[in-house]
Design a protein around this motif. Structure first.
Motif, PDB file in Angstrom:
ATOM      1  N   TYR A  29       0.816  -1.202   0.000  1.00 39.45           N
ATOM      2  CA  TYR A  29       0.000   0.000   0.000  1.00 39.45           C
ATOM      3  C   TYR A  29       0.856   1.261   0.000  1.00 39.45           C
ATOM      4  CZ  TYR A  29      -4.174  -2.687   1.057  1.00 39.45           C
ATOM      5  OH  TYR A  29      -5.207  -3.558   0.996  1.00 39.45           O
ATOM      6  N   SER A  30       0.332   2.247  -0.654  1.00 34.35           N
ATOM      7  CA  SER A  30       0.890   3.588  -0.534  1.00 34.35           C
ATOM      8  C   SER A  30      -0.167   4.467   0.084  1.00 34.35           C
ATOM      9  CB  SER A  30       1.325   4.107  -1.910  1.00 34.35           C
ATOM     10  OG  SER A  30       2.325   3.299  -2.446  1.00 34.35           O
ATOM     11  N   ILE A  51     -11.080   1.947   6.446  1.00 28.59           N
ATOM     12  CA  ILE A  51      -9.970   2.302   7.321  1.00 28.59           C
ATOM     13  C   ILE A  51      -8.776   2.710   6.483  1.00 28.59           C
ATOM     14  CG2 ILE A  51      -9.120  -0.089   7.486  1.00 28.59           C
ATOM     15  CD1 ILE A  51      -8.428   0.544  10.452  1.00 28.59           C
ATOM     16  N   THR A  52      -8.059   3.722   6.936  1.00 25.42           N
ATOM     17  CA  THR A  52      -6.859   4.137   6.240  1.00 25.42           C
ATOM     18  C   THR A  52      -5.723   3.158   6.491  1.00 25.42           C
ATOM     19  OG1 THR A  52      -6.348   5.555   8.137  1.00 25.42           O
ATOM     20  CG2 THR A  52      -7.409   6.600   6.226  1.00 25.42           C
ATOM     21  N   TRP A 102      -8.031   7.075  -4.936  1.00 26.72           N
ATOM     22  CA  TRP A 102      -9.362   7.498  -4.518  1.00 26.72           C
ATOM     23  C   TRP A 102      -9.414   9.023  -4.500  1.00 26.72           C
ATOM     24  CZ3 TRP A 102      -5.361   6.069  -1.658  1.00 26.72           C
ATOM     25  CH2 TRP A 102      -5.035   6.802  -0.523  1.00 26.72           C
ATOM     26  N   SER A 103     -10.606   9.554  -4.687  1.00 24.49           N
ATOM     27  CA  SER A 103     -10.751  10.997  -4.843  1.00 24.49           C
ATOM     28  C   SER A 103     -11.599  11.626  -3.746  1.00 24.49           C
ATOM     29  CB  SER A 103     -11.372  11.305  -6.205  1.00 24.49           C
ATOM     30  OG  SER A 103     -12.661  10.725  -6.287  1.00 24.49           O
ATOM     31  N   PRO A 106     -15.506   8.886   2.429  1.00 23.51           N
ATOM     32  CA  PRO A 106     -14.908   7.590   2.091  1.00 23.51           C
ATOM     33  C   PRO A 106     -14.896   7.378   0.585  1.00 23.51           C
ATOM     34  CG  PRO A 106     -17.165   7.275   2.799  1.00 23.51           C
ATOM     35  CD  PRO A 106     -16.860   8.730   3.002  1.00 23.51           C
ATOM     36  N   PRO A 107     -14.022   6.509   0.115  1.00 25.96           N
ATOM     37  CA  PRO A 107     -13.979   6.268  -1.326  1.00 25.96           C
ATOM     38  C   PRO A 107     -15.315   5.741  -1.850  1.00 25.96           C
ATOM     39  CG  PRO A 107     -12.022   5.385  -0.267  1.00 25.96           C
ATOM     40  CD  PRO A 107     -12.980   5.767   0.827  1.00 25.96           C
ATOM     41  N   ALA A 108     -15.624   6.085  -3.092  1.00 21.62           N
ATOM     42  CA  ALA A 108     -16.804   5.526  -3.734  1.00 21.62           C
ATOM     43  C   ALA A 108     -16.565   4.051  -4.045  1.00 21.62           C
ATOM     44  CB  ALA A 108     -17.106   6.283  -5.010  1.00 21.62           C
ATOM     45  N   LEU A 109     -17.641   3.277  -4.086  1.00 20.01           N
ATOM     46  CA  LEU A 109     -17.490   1.850  -4.386  1.00 20.01           C
ATOM     47  C   LEU A 109     -16.756   1.634  -5.701  1.00 20.01           C
ATOM     48  CD1 LEU A 109     -20.833   0.158  -3.289  1.00 20.01           C
ATOM     49  CD2 LEU A 109     -18.694   0.425  -2.031  1.00 20.01           C
TER      50      LEU A 109
END
Length: 125
Positions: A29-30, A51-52, A102-103, A106-109
């Motif tokens: 992960y980054s 979760i981050t 992700w933009s 929480p991120p969109a599905l």
């Protein structure tokens, strides 16, 4: 190839608990968040919790707040979902998912590009 494999699903009576695990392989992960997403019979998939990477920030949908806890162990490359006080409406197939881009939070599905195969959770009344 990134692989996510869920385990820990099953059948439980209302008020019971289950702990889901998601083993994530070949993925570095980054800062990418990971999530639990569920799909109940006849319904669309919907996020449960996110979760981050460092575990410092979490997000839950209102219906599971105070009952579910999402966590991750980066040393074991494993994501968890502790589910307490389960209700029949929690019955669904639960998926873990990960994203590298992700933009929003929480991120969109649609932003999750890696998915597990799903594990069934059934809560009886």
């Amino acid at each position: 190839q990134v692989q996510l494999v869920e385990s820990g699903g099953g059948s439980v009576q209302a008020g019971g608990s289950l702990r889901l695990s998601c083993a994530i392989s070949r993925y570095t992960y980054s800062g990418g968040p990971t999530a639990w997403i569920r799909q109940a019979p006849g319904k669309e998939r919907g996020g449960v919790g996110v979760i981050t990477y460092n575990g410092g920030t979490t997000y839950y949908i209102d219906s599971v707040k105070g009952r579910f806890t999402i966590s991750r162990d980066n040393a074991r490359n494993t994501l968890y979902l502790q589910m307490n006080s389960l209700k029949p409406e929690d019955t669904a197939v639960y998926y873990c998912a990960a994203t590298q881009m992700w933009s929003r939070w929480p991120p969109a599905l649609s932003e999750y590009n890696y998915w597990g195969q799903g594990t069934q959770v059934t809560v009886s009344s």
